[in-house]
Design a protein around this motif. Structure first.
Motif, PDB file in Angstrom:
ATOM      1  N   THR A  50       0.837  -1.209   0.000  1.00 25.50           N
ATOM      2  CA  THR A  50       0.000   0.000   0.000  1.00 25.50           C
ATOM      3  C   THR A  50       0.862   1.246   0.000  1.00 25.50           C
ATOM      4  O   THR A  50       0.671   2.152  -0.812  1.00 25.50           O
ATOM      5  CB  THR A  50      -0.926   0.009   1.238  1.00 25.50           C
ATOM      6  N   TYR A  51       1.833   1.305   0.931  1.00 26.82           N
ATOM      7  CA  TYR A  51       2.587   2.551   1.070  1.00 26.82           C
ATOM      8  C   TYR A  51       3.732   2.675   0.063  1.00 26.82           C
ATOM      9  O   TYR A  51       4.204   3.775  -0.188  1.00 26.82           O
ATOM     10  CB  TYR A  51       3.059   2.722   2.517  1.00 26.82           C
ATOM     11  N   GLU A  52       4.145   1.569  -0.533  1.00 25.83           N
ATOM     12  CA  GLU A  52       5.164   1.710  -1.574  1.00 25.83           C
ATOM     13  C   GLU A  52       4.547   2.029  -2.920  1.00 25.83           C
ATOM     14  O   GLU A  52       5.170   2.693  -3.745  1.00 25.83           O
ATOM     15  CB  GLU A  52       5.994   0.416  -1.686  1.00 25.83           C
ATOM     16  N   HIS A  53       3.333   1.557  -3.153  1.00 23.68           N
ATOM     17  CA  HIS A  53       2.800   1.652  -4.522  1.00 23.68           C
ATOM     18  C   HIS A  53       1.460   2.345  -4.666  1.00 23.68           C
ATOM     19  O   HIS A  53       1.139   2.817  -5.738  1.00 23.68           O
ATOM     20  CB  HIS A  53       2.679   0.246  -5.129  1.00 23.68           C
ATOM     21  N   ARG A  54       0.636   2.330  -3.627  1.00 27.37           N
ATOM     22  CA  ARG A  54      -0.750   2.744  -3.847  1.00 27.37           C
ATOM     23  C   ARG A  54      -1.118   4.100  -3.273  1.00 27.37           C
ATOM     24  O   ARG A  54      -2.026   4.751  -3.779  1.00 27.37           O
ATOM     25  CB  ARG A  54      -1.714   1.696  -3.269  1.00 27.37           C
ATOM     26  N   VAL A  55      -0.477   4.492  -2.189  1.00 27.72           N
ATOM     27  CA  VAL A  55      -0.872   5.738  -1.537  1.00 27.72           C
ATOM     28  C   VAL A  55       0.234   6.762  -1.706  1.00 27.72           C
ATOM     29  O   VAL A  55       1.389   6.474  -1.445  1.00 27.72           O
ATOM     30  CB  VAL A  55      -1.121   5.492  -0.032  1.00 27.72           C
ATOM     31  N   GLY A  56      -0.115   7.931  -2.160  1.00 27.32           N
ATOM     32  CA  GLY A  56       0.890   8.971  -2.318  1.00 27.32           C
ATOM     33  C   GLY A  56       0.233  10.326  -2.463  1.00 27.32           C
ATOM     34  O   GLY A  56      -0.990  10.443  -2.355  1.00 27.32           O
ATOM     35  N   PRO A  57       1.041  11.343  -2.735  1.00 25.88           N
ATOM     36  CA  PRO A  57       0.528  12.718  -2.771  1.00 25.88           C
ATOM     37  C   PRO A  57      -0.513  12.966  -3.858  1.00 25.88           C
ATOM     38  O   PRO A  57      -1.219  13.967  -3.810  1.00 25.88           O
ATOM     39  CB  PRO A  57       1.781  13.556  -3.054  1.00 25.88           C
ATOM     40  N   ARG A  58      -0.616  12.047  -4.808  1.00 21.84           N
ATOM     41  CA  ARG A  58      -1.651  12.201  -5.828  1.00 21.84           C
ATOM     42  C   ARG A  58      -3.046  12.228  -5.179  1.00 21.84           C
ATOM     43  O   ARG A  58      -3.948  12.913  -5.648  1.00 21.84           O
ATOM     44  CB  ARG A  58      -1.522  11.030  -6.812  1.00 21.84           C
ATOM     45  N   ASN A  59      -3.210  11.472  -4.090  1.00 23.03           N
ATOM     46  CA  ASN A  59      -4.493  11.487  -3.383  1.00 23.03           C
ATOM     47  C   ASN A  59      -4.810  12.893  -2.873  1.00 23.03           C
ATOM     48  O   ASN A  59      -5.899  13.418  -3.083  1.00 23.03           O
ATOM     49  CB  ASN A  59      -4.455  10.530  -2.171  1.00 23.03           C
ATOM     50  N   SER A 116      -2.921   8.974   4.484  1.00 19.72           N
ATOM     51  CA  SER A 116      -3.973   8.603   3.528  1.00 19.72           C
ATOM     52  C   SER A 116      -3.998   9.541   2.326  1.00 19.72           C
ATOM     53  O   SER A 116      -4.407   9.151   1.247  1.00 19.72           O
ATOM     54  CB  SER A 116      -5.339   8.593   4.216  1.00 19.72           C
ATOM     55  N   VAL A 117      -3.552  10.768   2.508  1.00 19.87           N
ATOM     56  CA  VAL A 117      -3.561  11.710   1.384  1.00 19.87           C
ATOM     57  C   VAL A 117      -2.178  12.034   0.834  1.00 19.87           C
ATOM     58  O   VAL A 117      -2.056  12.502  -0.295  1.00 19.87           O
ATOM     59  CB  VAL A 117      -4.286  13.029   1.753  1.00 19.87           C
ATOM     60  N   LEU A 118      -1.123  11.787   1.607  1.00 19.84           N
ATOM     61  CA  LEU A 118       0.212  12.131   1.117  1.00 19.84           C
ATOM     62  C   LEU A 118       1.173  10.950   1.040  1.00 19.84           C
ATOM     63  O   LEU A 118       2.306  11.099   0.610  1.00 19.84           O
ATOM     64  CB  LEU A 118       0.842  13.230   1.984  1.00 19.84           C
ATOM     65  N   GLY A 119       0.743   9.776   1.475  1.00 17.74           N
ATOM     66  CA  GLY A 119       1.680   8.650   1.521  1.00 17.74           C
ATOM     67  C   GLY A 119       2.599   8.811   2.734  1.00 17.74           C
ATOM     68  O   GLY A 119       2.231   9.449   3.709  1.00 17.74           O
ATOM     69  N   LEU A 120       3.786   8.233   2.648  1.00 19.31           N
ATOM     70  CA  LEU A 120       4.719   8.342   3.772  1.00 19.31           C
ATOM     71  C   LEU A 120       5.573   9.595   3.625  1.00 19.31           C
ATOM     72  O   LEU A 120       5.810  10.065   2.521  1.00 19.31           O
ATOM     73  CB  LEU A 120       5.598   7.100   3.846  1.00 19.31           C
ATOM     74  N   VAL A 134      13.504  17.136  -2.139  1.00 18.57           N
ATOM     75  CA  VAL A 134      13.797  16.180  -3.210  1.00 18.57           C
ATOM     76  C   VAL A 134      12.549  16.083  -4.077  1.00 18.57           C
ATOM     77  O   VAL A 134      11.449  16.008  -3.560  1.00 18.57           O
ATOM     78  CB  VAL A 134      14.135  14.804  -2.592  1.00 18.57           C
ATOM     79  N   PRO A 135      12.703  16.115  -5.377  1.00 13.90           N
ATOM     80  CA  PRO A 135      11.509  16.004  -6.205  1.00 13.90           C
ATOM     81  C   PRO A 135      10.815  14.668  -5.978  1.00 13.90           C
ATOM     82  O   PRO A 135      11.475  13.656  -5.807  1.00 13.90           O
ATOM     83  CB  PRO A 135      12.038  16.098  -7.644  1.00 13.90           C
ATOM     84  N   MET A 136       9.474  14.691  -5.935  1.00  8.86           N
ATOM     85  CA  MET A 136       8.776  13.423  -5.798  1.00  8.86           C
ATOM     86  C   MET A 136       8.676  12.761  -7.164  1.00  8.86           C
ATOM     87  O   MET A 136       8.863  13.425  -8.161  1.00  8.86           O
ATOM     88  CB  MET A 136       7.409  13.645  -5.174  1.00  8.86           C
ATOM     89  N   PRO A 137       8.417  11.485  -7.268  1.00 10.86           N
ATOM     90  CA  PRO A 137       8.174  10.591  -6.160  1.00 10.86           C
ATOM     91  C   PRO A 137       9.471  10.122  -5.513  1.00 10.86           C
ATOM     92  O   PRO A 137      10.519  10.113  -6.141  1.00 10.86           O
ATOM     93  CB  PRO A 137       7.456   9.422  -6.832  1.00 10.86           C
ATOM     94  N   GLU A 138       9.328   9.750  -4.288  1.00  8.11           N
ATOM     95  CA  GLU A 138      10.485   9.350  -3.502  1.00  8.11           C
ATOM     96  C   GLU A 138      10.132   8.006  -2.890  1.00  8.11           C
ATOM     97  O   GLU A 138       9.032   7.828  -2.399  1.00  8.11           O
ATOM     98  CB  GLU A 138      10.648  10.394  -2.407  1.00  8.11           C
ATOM     99  N   ARG A 139      11.046   7.089  -2.916  1.00  5.99           N
ATOM    100  CA  ARG A 139      10.740   5.789  -2.309  1.00  5.99           C
ATOM    101  C   ARG A 139      10.706   5.949  -0.797  1.00  5.99           C
ATOM    102  O   ARG A 139      11.636   6.504  -0.219  1.00  5.99           O
ATOM    103  CB  ARG A 139      11.788   4.758  -2.707  1.00  5.99           C
ATOM    104  N   PRO A 140       9.659   5.428  -0.161  1.00  2.02           N
ATOM    105  CA  PRO A 140       9.557   5.644   1.275  1.00  2.02           C
ATOM    106  C   PRO A 140      10.583   4.853   2.093  1.00  2.02           C
ATOM    107  O   PRO A 140      10.940   5.265   3.180  1.00  2.02           O
ATOM    108  CB  PRO A 140       8.135   5.219   1.615  1.00  2.02           C
ATOM    109  N   PHE A 141      11.052   3.732   1.550  1.00  2.00           N
ATOM    110  CA  PHE A 141      11.989   2.901   2.309  1.00  2.00           C
ATOM    111  C   PHE A 141      13.258   2.689   1.494  1.00  2.00           C
ATOM    112  O   PHE A 141      13.199   2.485   0.292  1.00  2.00           O
ATOM    113  CB  PHE A 141      11.366   1.538   2.618  1.00  2.00           C
ATOM    114  N   GLU A 142      14.392   2.733   2.190  1.00  2.00           N
ATOM    115  CA  GLU A 142      15.657   2.476   1.502  1.00  2.00           C
ATOM    116  C   GLU A 142      15.986   0.992   1.482  1.00  2.00           C
ATOM    117  O   GLU A 142      16.693   0.518   0.609  1.00  2.00           O
ATOM    118  CB  GLU A 142      16.800   3.230   2.191  1.00  2.00           C
ATOM    119  N   GLU A 143      15.535   0.289   2.522  1.00  2.10           N
ATOM    120  CA  GLU A 143      15.841  -1.135   2.614  1.00  2.10           C
ATOM    121  C   GLU A 143      14.607  -1.890   3.088  1.00  2.10           C
ATOM    122  O   GLU A 143      13.793  -1.344   3.823  1.00  2.10           O
ATOM    123  CB  GLU A 143      16.992  -1.373   3.599  1.00  2.10           C
ATOM    124  N   PRO A 144      14.503  -3.161   2.690  1.00  3.60           N
ATOM    125  CA  PRO A 144      13.301  -3.933   3.042  1.00  3.60           C
ATOM    126  C   PRO A 144      13.021  -4.000   4.551  1.00  3.60           C
ATOM    127  O   PRO A 144      11.859  -3.981   4.961  1.00  3.60           O
ATOM    128  CB  PRO A 144      13.597  -5.323   2.478  1.00  3.60           C
TER     129      PRO A 144
END
Lengths: 208, 117
Positions: free
Chosen positions: A45-54, A117-121, B13-23
């Motif tokens: 969810t947080y890597e792929h589905r929720v982000g600032p687009r919401n 929920s609206v900006l992601g992490l 940093v311009p988005m999008p940005e990966r929230p995690f650097e490591e699993p």
């Protein structure tokens, strides 16, 4: 990923924090407290589905639809849920509207509370000690670092997020956007503009 | 508050940005969210514990940003679970060592599992 290839026969031992996390996950799974499939769903969810687009969709709708803006003012949690975005911890959403005289900016001085929920992490800088400590003391200095210079007449309000209350800044609608549809407006709404460390893009900046 | 408040905030940093650097960061994040959803602790309890860990690190002059942020996240998770009596240190230490051993003894290309030996 750390992978140094020193050991060709066996596998590289993960870092200390990675092992601590594996130990926790194993123990909690054995106790039935953690369901690994649920963890995968959360990460996905947080890597792929929720982000600032919401959030951008919420802002674009607020700009276009006065009745929606009014609902956001009255009960932002419910108005945001209308678009299908709901907080996981049931936190209370509040909007902070930028005007000609007020600029809003959001921080979490305690840790990194953020409207997922609206900006992601949150981005790395939002979690940084420098931002968390300076946003309240010297908001104009922080804004200057982000390239935002406000005239002295504009009041800067800093909102401290908590576990219970999360803020979404509604940036000012850029000039020259009267004819744009919601989808096009959403392209102008950057993540930083909804944290208050940026402003919405002009159509020219967004390449329109 | 630290006295050194003049440090520059890192450039956006311009988005999008990966929230995690490591699993492992993603797993640690997900465990805290999951356990709050299943009711082992409330999110308010989580932020309070995590905030305390961050401020203790800052007071001790240790790093709190970047990868360190997620290490503190893991520490907060261990502390909160220990307080709930759900994760005793010896059990975690033993599992950690078992995982390290599993990596050391599992041939390349084979999934690493616990208790294979």
């Amino acid at each position: 990923m750390p992978h140094d290839g020193h050991d060709h026969d066996h596998q590289a031992v993960p870092s200390d924090p990675a092992l601590r996390v594996k130990a926790l996950e194993t123990l909690l799974t054995e106790k039935g407290l953690v369901d690994p499939a649920a963890l995968d769903e959360i990460v996905d969810t947080y890597e792929h589905r929720v982000g600032p687009r919401n959030g951008a969709r919420v802002v674009a709708k607020a700009w276009s639809d006065p009745a929606y803006l009014e609902r956001l003012r009255t009960d932002a949690t419910a108005a945001i849920a209308e678009l299908g975005y709901e907080g996981r911890q049931g936190e209370h959403m509040v909007i902070a509207e930028n005007t000609d005289t007020v600029h809003n900016m959001v921080v979490c001085t305690l840790c990194s509370c953020y409207p997922w929920s609206v900006l992601g992490l949150p981005p790395v800088w939002y979690k940084s000690d420098a931002y968390r400590s300076r946003a309240v003391i010297d908001p104009r200095g922080v804004l200057a670092d982000f390239g935002i210079r406000l005239s002295d007449e504009i009041e800067v309000r800093v909102w401290d997020s908590t576990a219970e209350t999360r803020y979404l800044v509604i940036p000012q609608r850029p000039a020259g956007t009267e004819g744009l549809a919601e989808d096009q407006l959403a392209d102008l709404v950057t993540r930083d503009s909804m944290i208050g460390t940026g402003v919405a893009l002009s159509p020219a900046e967004a390449g329109r | 508050m630290p006295s050194d408040t003049r440090r520059a905030v890192p450039a956006p940093v311009p988005m999008p940005e990966r929230p995690f650097e490591e699993p492992w960061q993603a797993q640690a994040f997900a465990m805290a969210v999951h356990l709050s959803e299943t009711g082992l602790f409330t999110w308010a309890e989580w932020t309070e514990t995590f905030g305390t860990v961050l401020s203790m690190a800052r007071t001790a002059g240790r790093p709190v940003d970047g990868a360190a942020y997620w290490e503190h996240w893991v520490t907060a998770l261990e502390m909160l679970l220990a307080a709930r009596g759900e994760a005793e240190k010896p059990a975690l230490e033993a599992l950690k060592e078992a995982w390290a051993e599993a990596y050391r003894t599992t041939p390349h290309g084979t999934p690493v599992r616990l208790g294979a030996s």
